[in-house]
Design a protein around this motif. Structure first.
Motif, PDB file in Angstrom:
ATOM      1  N   ALA A 275       9.911  13.881  -5.883  1.00  0.00           N
ATOM      2  CA  ALA A 275      10.777  12.719  -5.689  1.00  0.00           C
ATOM      3  C   ALA A 275      10.741  12.200  -4.251  1.00  0.00           C
ATOM      4  O   ALA A 275      10.792  10.987  -4.017  1.00  0.00           O
ATOM      5  N   ILE A 276      10.661  13.095  -3.279  1.00  0.00           N
ATOM      6  CA  ILE A 276      10.642  12.662  -1.881  1.00  0.00           C
ATOM      7  C   ILE A 276       9.385  11.838  -1.608  1.00  0.00           C
ATOM      8  O   ILE A 276       9.455  10.775  -0.974  1.00  0.00           O
ATOM      9  N   ALA A 277       8.249  12.294  -2.114  1.00  0.00           N
ATOM     10  CA  ALA A 277       6.999  11.550  -1.927  1.00  0.00           C
ATOM     11  C   ALA A 277       7.065  10.193  -2.608  1.00  0.00           C
ATOM     12  O   ALA A 277       6.617   9.183  -2.055  1.00  0.00           O
ATOM     13  N   SER A 278       7.643  10.154  -3.795  1.00  0.00           N
ATOM     14  CA  SER A 278       7.764   8.890  -4.526  1.00  0.00           C
ATOM     15  C   SER A 278       8.650   7.904  -3.778  1.00  0.00           C
ATOM     16  O   SER A 278       8.322   6.714  -3.647  1.00  0.00           O
ATOM     17  N   MET A 279       9.778   8.391  -3.274  1.00  0.00           N
ATOM     18  CA  MET A 279      10.694   7.521  -2.526  1.00  0.00           C
ATOM     19  C   MET A 279      10.048   7.044  -1.232  1.00  0.00           C
ATOM     20  O   MET A 279      10.181   5.878  -0.837  1.00  0.00           O
ATOM     21  N   LEU A 280       9.323   7.937  -0.563  1.00  0.00           N
ATOM     22  CA  LEU A 280       8.674   7.586   0.695  1.00  0.00           C
ATOM     23  C   LEU A 280       7.604   6.519   0.468  1.00  0.00           C
ATOM     24  O   LEU A 280       7.480   5.572   1.254  1.00  0.00           O
ATOM     25  N   TYR A 281       6.840   6.665  -0.614  1.00  0.00           N
ATOM     26  CA  TYR A 281       5.832   5.635  -0.910  1.00  0.00           C
ATOM     27  C   TYR A 281       6.485   4.287  -1.164  1.00  0.00           C
ATOM     28  O   TYR A 281       6.055   3.264  -0.619  1.00  0.00           O
ATOM     29  N   ASN A 282       7.513   4.266  -2.008  1.00  0.00           N
ATOM     30  CA  ASN A 282       8.152   2.992  -2.350  1.00  0.00           C
ATOM     31  C   ASN A 282       8.780   2.323  -1.133  1.00  0.00           C
ATOM     32  O   ASN A 282       8.699   1.103  -0.984  1.00  0.00           O
ATOM     33  N   MET A 283       9.388   3.130  -0.261  1.00  0.00           N
ATOM     34  CA  MET A 283       9.974   2.563   0.947  1.00  0.00           C
ATOM     35  C   MET A 283       8.882   2.041   1.873  1.00  0.00           C
ATOM     36  O   MET A 283       8.976   0.932   2.406  1.00  0.00           O
ATOM     37  N   GLY A 284       7.844   2.845   2.080  1.00  0.00           N
ATOM     38  CA  GLY A 284       6.748   2.423   2.947  1.00  0.00           C
ATOM     39  C   GLY A 284       6.043   1.195   2.418  1.00  0.00           C
ATOM     40  O   GLY A 284       5.693   0.281   3.174  1.00  0.00           O
ATOM     41  N   ALA A 285       5.824   1.160   1.092  1.00  0.00           N
ATOM     42  CA  ALA A 285       5.184  -0.004   0.480  1.00  0.00           C
ATOM     43  C   ALA A 285       6.046  -1.244   0.654  1.00  0.00           C
ATOM     44  O   ALA A 285       5.543  -2.341   0.940  1.00  0.00           O
ATOM     45  N   GLY A 286       7.357  -1.076   0.496  1.00  0.00           N
ATOM     46  CA  GLY A 286       8.269  -2.204   0.685  1.00  0.00           C
ATOM     47  C   GLY A 286       8.242  -2.721   2.111  1.00  0.00           C
ATOM     48  O   GLY A 286       8.298  -3.933   2.347  1.00  0.00           O
ATOM     49  N   ILE A 287       8.138  -1.809   3.069  1.00  0.00           N
ATOM     50  CA  ILE A 287       8.079  -2.201   4.482  1.00  0.00           C
ATOM     51  C   ILE A 287       6.812  -3.007   4.763  1.00  0.00           C
ATOM     52  O   ILE A 287       6.845  -4.048   5.417  1.00  0.00           O
ATOM     53  N   LEU A 288       5.684  -2.533   4.255  1.00  0.00           N
ATOM     54  CA  LEU A 288       4.420  -3.249   4.459  1.00  0.00           C
ATOM     55  C   LEU A 288       4.468  -4.635   3.815  1.00  0.00           C
ATOM     56  O   LEU A 288       3.993  -5.617   4.392  1.00  0.00           O
ATOM     57  N   ARG A 289       5.047  -4.718   2.621  1.00  0.00           N
ATOM     58  CA  ARG A 289       5.156  -6.013   1.949  1.00  0.00           C
ATOM     59  C   ARG A 289       6.083  -6.956   2.707  1.00  0.00           C
ATOM     60  O   ARG A 289       5.839  -8.166   2.773  1.00  0.00           O
ATOM     61  N   ALA A 290       7.154  -6.403   3.277  1.00  0.00           N
ATOM     62  CA  ALA A 290       8.083  -7.228   4.051  1.00  0.00           C
ATOM     63  C   ALA A 290       7.406  -7.817   5.275  1.00  0.00           C
ATOM     64  O   ALA A 290       7.822  -8.871   5.783  1.00  0.00           O
ATOM     65  N   MET A 291       6.351  -7.166   5.739  1.00  0.00           N
ATOM     66  CA  MET A 291       5.611  -7.651   6.899  1.00  0.00           C
ATOM     67  C   MET A 291       4.390  -8.465   6.475  1.00  0.00           C
ATOM     68  O   MET A 291       3.502  -8.750   7.266  1.00  0.00           O
ATOM     69  N   GLY A 292       4.342  -8.808   5.160  1.00  0.00           N
ATOM     70  CA  GLY A 292       3.321  -9.727   4.662  1.00  0.00           C
ATOM     71  C   GLY A 292       2.072  -9.080   4.094  1.00  0.00           C
ATOM     72  O   GLY A 292       1.125  -9.782   3.745  1.00  0.00           O
ATOM     73  N   ASP A 293       2.060  -7.744   3.978  1.00  0.00           N
ATOM     74  CA  ASP A 293       0.870  -7.058   3.479  1.00  0.00           C
ATOM     75  C   ASP A 293       1.168  -6.427   2.120  1.00  0.00           C
ATOM     76  O   ASP A 293       1.769  -5.352   2.044  1.00  0.00           O
ATOM     77  N   SER A 294       0.767  -7.091   1.048  1.00  0.00           N
ATOM     78  CA  SER A 294       0.979  -6.536  -0.291  1.00  0.00           C
ATOM     79  C   SER A 294      -0.277  -5.865  -0.832  1.00  0.00           C
ATOM     80  O   SER A 294      -0.247  -5.261  -1.903  1.00  0.00           O
ATOM     81  N   ARG A 295      -1.387  -5.973  -0.103  1.00  0.00           N
ATOM     82  CA  ARG A 295      -2.654  -5.414  -0.592  1.00  0.00           C
ATOM     83  C   ARG A 295      -2.750  -3.905  -0.349  1.00  0.00           C
ATOM     84  O   ARG A 295      -3.156  -3.159  -1.239  1.00  0.00           O
ATOM     85  N   LYS A 296      -2.394  -3.458   0.851  1.00  0.00           N
ATOM     86  CA  LYS A 296      -2.542  -2.027   1.159  1.00  0.00           C
ATOM     87  C   LYS A 296      -1.735  -1.135   0.211  1.00  0.00           C
ATOM     88  O   LYS A 296      -2.270  -0.144  -0.305  1.00  0.00           O
ATOM     89  N   PRO A 297      -0.444  -1.436  -0.044  1.00  0.00           N
ATOM     90  CA  PRO A 297       0.301  -0.571  -0.969  1.00  0.00           C
ATOM     91  C   PRO A 297      -0.346  -0.485  -2.345  1.00  0.00           C
ATOM     92  O   PRO A 297      -0.353   0.578  -2.965  1.00  0.00           O
ATOM     93  N   THR A 298      -0.909  -1.600  -2.815  1.00  0.00           N
ATOM     94  CA  THR A 298      -1.563  -1.598  -4.121  1.00  0.00           C
ATOM     95  C   THR A 298      -2.833  -0.753  -4.087  1.00  0.00           C
ATOM     96  O   THR A 298      -3.123   0.007  -5.021  1.00  0.00           O
ATOM     97  N   MET A 299      -3.598  -0.863  -2.997  1.00  0.00           N
ATOM     98  CA  MET A 299      -4.812  -0.051  -2.856  1.00  0.00           C
ATOM     99  C   MET A 299      -4.467   1.435  -2.808  1.00  0.00           C
ATOM    100  O   MET A 299      -5.153   2.264  -3.413  1.00  0.00           O
ATOM    101  N   PHE A 300      -3.382   1.768  -2.089  1.00  0.00           N
ATOM    102  CA  PHE A 300      -2.957   3.171  -2.018  1.00  0.00           C
ATOM    103  C   PHE A 300      -2.569   3.677  -3.407  1.00  0.00           C
ATOM    104  O   PHE A 300      -2.889   4.812  -3.781  1.00  0.00           O
ATOM    105  N   LEU A 301      -1.869   2.838  -4.160  1.00  0.00           N
ATOM    106  CA  LEU A 301      -1.425   3.226  -5.497  1.00  0.00           C
ATOM    107  C   LEU A 301      -2.612   3.375  -6.449  1.00  0.00           C
ATOM    108  O   LEU A 301      -2.635   4.278  -7.290  1.00  0.00           O
TER     109      LEU A 301
END
Length: 207
Positions: free
Chosen positions: A135-161
């Protein structure tokens, strides 16, 4: 037209990410069903509603936190971005630990309230206990992905996933088909792949 094109370009990875989030459970169910049998398939399927609730909770929290970060980022407030980022990551670690503990202890009772069949209850409990350990890893990914998207980068989180889903499928085959670990192997594969996505997004944030 340019605005519409930018919105489509930004949102398409979000749609793909939503599908990939579901792929974890689908892959586990598919491989377990074929390699182990109907009882194991029923056990994994019985946990889907509970696990989707957890993932939805994490995604909602990360979305709320990143709204504030995007405002600071748009205002070019470096200090505000750093403070929000650090708070978001710390919050994800704490809440991930809380959800892990609650899921591990209350998950079996919730499965009972959901009228999970006795024939697959033991496997379902084993699956969610191992799954909630990530659960900690899942929450950390979602938070980190949200941060990257908030800064205009939606591609990296998708590539990581996408990379994590690939790891999940390979490990599912290794743990379930080769090592014969059953539903436990499927849960271990998913937990490890979530750790991969969390690690990748953490590295991206540090950079």
């Amino acid at each position: 037209d340019n605005v519409a094109a930018v919105l489509v370009k930004f949102s398409l990875p979000l749609i793909i990410s939503g599908i990939l989030q579901q792929l974890y459970n689908w892959a586990d169910a598919f491989i377990v069903g074929h390699a182990v049998g109907e009882s194991a398939l029923a056990a994994v399927g019985a946990t889907s509603a509970l696990l989707n609730l957890m993932n939805g909770f994490f995604i909602g929290l990360s979305t709320g936190a990143t709204v504030l970060l995007s405002q600071f980022y748009g205002a070019k407030s470096k200090q505000g971005v750093q403070d929000t980022l650090h708070t978001g990551v710390a919050l994800s670690l704490v809440l991930g630990a809380v959800v892990m503990t609650l899921g591990y202890s209350l998950g079996p009772k919730i499965l009972g309230l959901m009228n999970t069949p006795e024939s697959c209850m033991d496997d379902a409990v084993l699956y969610i206990k191992i799954y909630f350990a990530g659960a900690i890893a899942s929450m950390l990914y979602n938070m980190g992905a949200g941060i990257l998207r908030a800064m205009g980068d939606s591609r990296k989180p998708t590539m990581f996933l996408m990379a994590a889903c690939g790891v999940n499928i390979v490990l599912d085959i290794l743990c379930v088909v080769v090592l014969k670990l059953g539903v436990a192997g499927a849960a271990i594969a998913t937990g490890f792949s979530q750790g991969v996505s969390a690690g990748m997004v953490t590295v991206a944030l540090l950079r």
